[in-house]
Scaffold this motif. Structure first.
Motif, PDB file in Angstrom:
ATOM      1  N   THR A   8       0.626   1.273  17.046  1.00 63.08           N
ATOM      2  CA  THR A   8       1.256   0.040  16.571  1.00 63.08           C
ATOM      3  C   THR A   8       1.872  -0.736  17.734  1.00 63.08           C
ATOM      4  N   SER A  16      -7.162   0.068  18.521  1.00 61.68           N
ATOM      5  CA  SER A  16      -7.603   0.568  17.212  1.00 61.68           C
ATOM      6  C   SER A  16      -8.585  -0.421  16.589  1.00 61.68           C
ATOM      7  N   THR A  27      -8.257   7.273  13.927  1.00 61.22           N
ATOM      8  CA  THR A  27      -6.968   7.678  13.377  1.00 61.22           C
ATOM      9  C   THR A  27      -5.879   7.116  14.281  1.00 61.22           C
ATOM     10  N   ALA A  28      -5.018   6.303  13.689  1.00 61.59           N
ATOM     11  CA  ALA A  28      -3.933   5.649  14.421  1.00 61.59           C
ATOM     12  C   ALA A  28      -2.675   6.489  14.243  1.00 61.59           C
ATOM     13  N   LEU A  36       3.776  -0.465   9.921  1.00 60.51           N
ATOM     14  CA  LEU A  36       2.574   0.367  10.022  1.00 60.51           C
ATOM     15  C   LEU A  36       1.271  -0.413   9.891  1.00 60.51           C
ATOM     16  N   VAL A  38      -2.059  -1.419  10.299  1.00 62.15           N
ATOM     17  CA  VAL A  38      -3.203  -0.979  11.119  1.00 62.15           C
ATOM     18  C   VAL A  38      -4.443  -1.690  10.574  1.00 62.15           C
ATOM     19  N   HIS A  44      -3.954   5.887   9.159  1.00 59.90           N
ATOM     20  CA  HIS A  44      -2.718   6.096   9.921  1.00 59.90           C
ATOM     21  C   HIS A  44      -2.195   7.508   9.682  1.00 59.90           C
ATOM     22  N   ARG A  46       1.235   9.783  10.629  1.00 57.93           N
ATOM     23  CA  ARG A  46       2.579   9.772  11.204  1.00 57.93           C
ATOM     24  C   ARG A  46       2.794  11.055  12.001  1.00 57.93           C
TER      25      ARG A  46
END
Ligand SMILES: NC(=O)c1ccc[n+]([C@@H]2O[C@H](COP(=O)([O-])OP(=O)(O)OC[C@H]3O[C@@H](n4cnc5c(N)ncnc54)[C@H](OP(=O)(O)O)[C@@H]3O)[C@@H](O)[C@H]2O)c1
Length: 279
Positions: A8, A16, A27-28, A36, A38, A44, A46
């Motif tokens: 982010t 991304s 996968t972010a 968040l 994306v 995403h 965490r």
């Protein structure tokens, strides 16, 4: 599948998007302290680099990992992070480091990042290290004073540095993540020309089509302001680069052009694309 840590942030967000646009699974990863948002199609996860185990679920099936650390990463156990990455099947890492690791090897401000680079090089994985100079996006720190008072206060108004557009860092990272031909390379990433703080404010004024005042701060005034959000060694390291750059720090690196086949973007281009933040 690609895993982008810091997804982010200035570089990770664009990276991304670039990877997702190629149709790759992405996968972010971030802690979720920032919004968040994306890109569509990006999952995403965490996780916190301070708890390497929290990365493990994100890394299952990952072929390549983009890694950045906050500040100089002094608080992180990089050996453990690399163990988790290797166990998850990661084959290649692209590390976002800093130009100062090469230009100021003795500086306390960048010693932890130096150690992180060494661990990545010795990890047994494919690696590419990106050493960007100062980011064009550091000008976001001027957004509030420009919005509210159409004035910027900054030190060393006439000292030029070849600031780099974070979107160019992201494009180089995308190439290095996808193509093993960049394994074992350390790229120094700069913009296409020297630009001074005064010129960058003029570029923002041109994009805004309104005048913006420039007030030159003394180094002590700048130090006091920076100490509010940066640890003391990082403040001293940053002031040294801004005020007395070395010949190498003012060099225009050929590396962006070598990897991307085009010149890096100018600060004026960054200003035009981001001007809404300053209105
Ligand atoms: N700015 C410059 O001029 C410059 C120049 C050279 C090198 N660098 C280096 O660039 C790096 C900063 O890059 P950037 O500007 O792209 O970063 P950024 O915009 O500040 O973004 C940081 C990203 O990492 C995430 N993050 C932070 N700490 C995390 C953690 N412990 N675990 C997981 N995610 C974490 C953040 O989201 P959450 O907060 O939600 O987790 C965010 O997505 C630093 O290493 C700096 O030394 C900067």
């Amino acid at each position: 599948m690609f895993v982008v840590v810091g997804a982010t942030g200035n570089v990770g967000r664009t990276l991304s998007s670039i990877l997702a646009a190629t149709g790759a699974a992405v996968t972010a990863v971030s802690r979720g302290r920032r919004p968040l948002a994306v890109p569509e199609g990006v999952r995403h996860h965490r996780a916190d680099l301070e708890r390497p185990e929290s990365l493990r679920p994100a890394l299952v099936g990952a072929e390549a990992l983009f890694l950045l650390v906050e500040g100089a990463g002094a608080h992180l156990d990089m050996a453990d992070i690399l163990r988790v990455a290797t166990a998850g099947g990661v084959k290649r890492i692209v590390l976002q480091s800093s130009q100062a690791v090469g230009t100021r090897p003795e500086a306390a401000s960048h010693a932890p990042l130096h150690a992180i680079e060494d661990l990545v090089r010795r990890s047994g994985l494919g690696w590419t290290i990106l050493r960007p100079g100062g980011f064009a996006s550091n000008a976001f720190a001027w957004a509030d004073p420009i919005r509210t008072a159409r004035t910027v206060a900054a030190p060393f108004g006439d000292v030029g540095l070849p600031v780099i557009d974070p979107d160019d860092i992201a494009e180089v990272a995308a190439v290095a993540l996808r193509d093993s031909g960049h394994d074992g390379r350390t790229y120094e990433l700069t913009g296409p020309a020297l630009s001074t703080p005064r010129q960058r404010v003029a570029d923002l004024a041109a994009a805004l089509r309104e005048p913006i005042g420039f007030v030159e701060q003394t180094p002590d005034e700048a130090r006091e302001q920076m100490l509010r959000f940066m640890p003391p060694p990082v403040v001293e390291g940053t002031l040294a680069i801004l005020g007395a750059p070395t010949v190498r720090e003012q060099r225009i690196s050929p590396d962006v052009a070598e990897v991307l086949g085009r010149s890096p973007r100018s600060f004026a281009s960054w200003a035009a694309r981001n001007i809404d933040v300053f209105r």
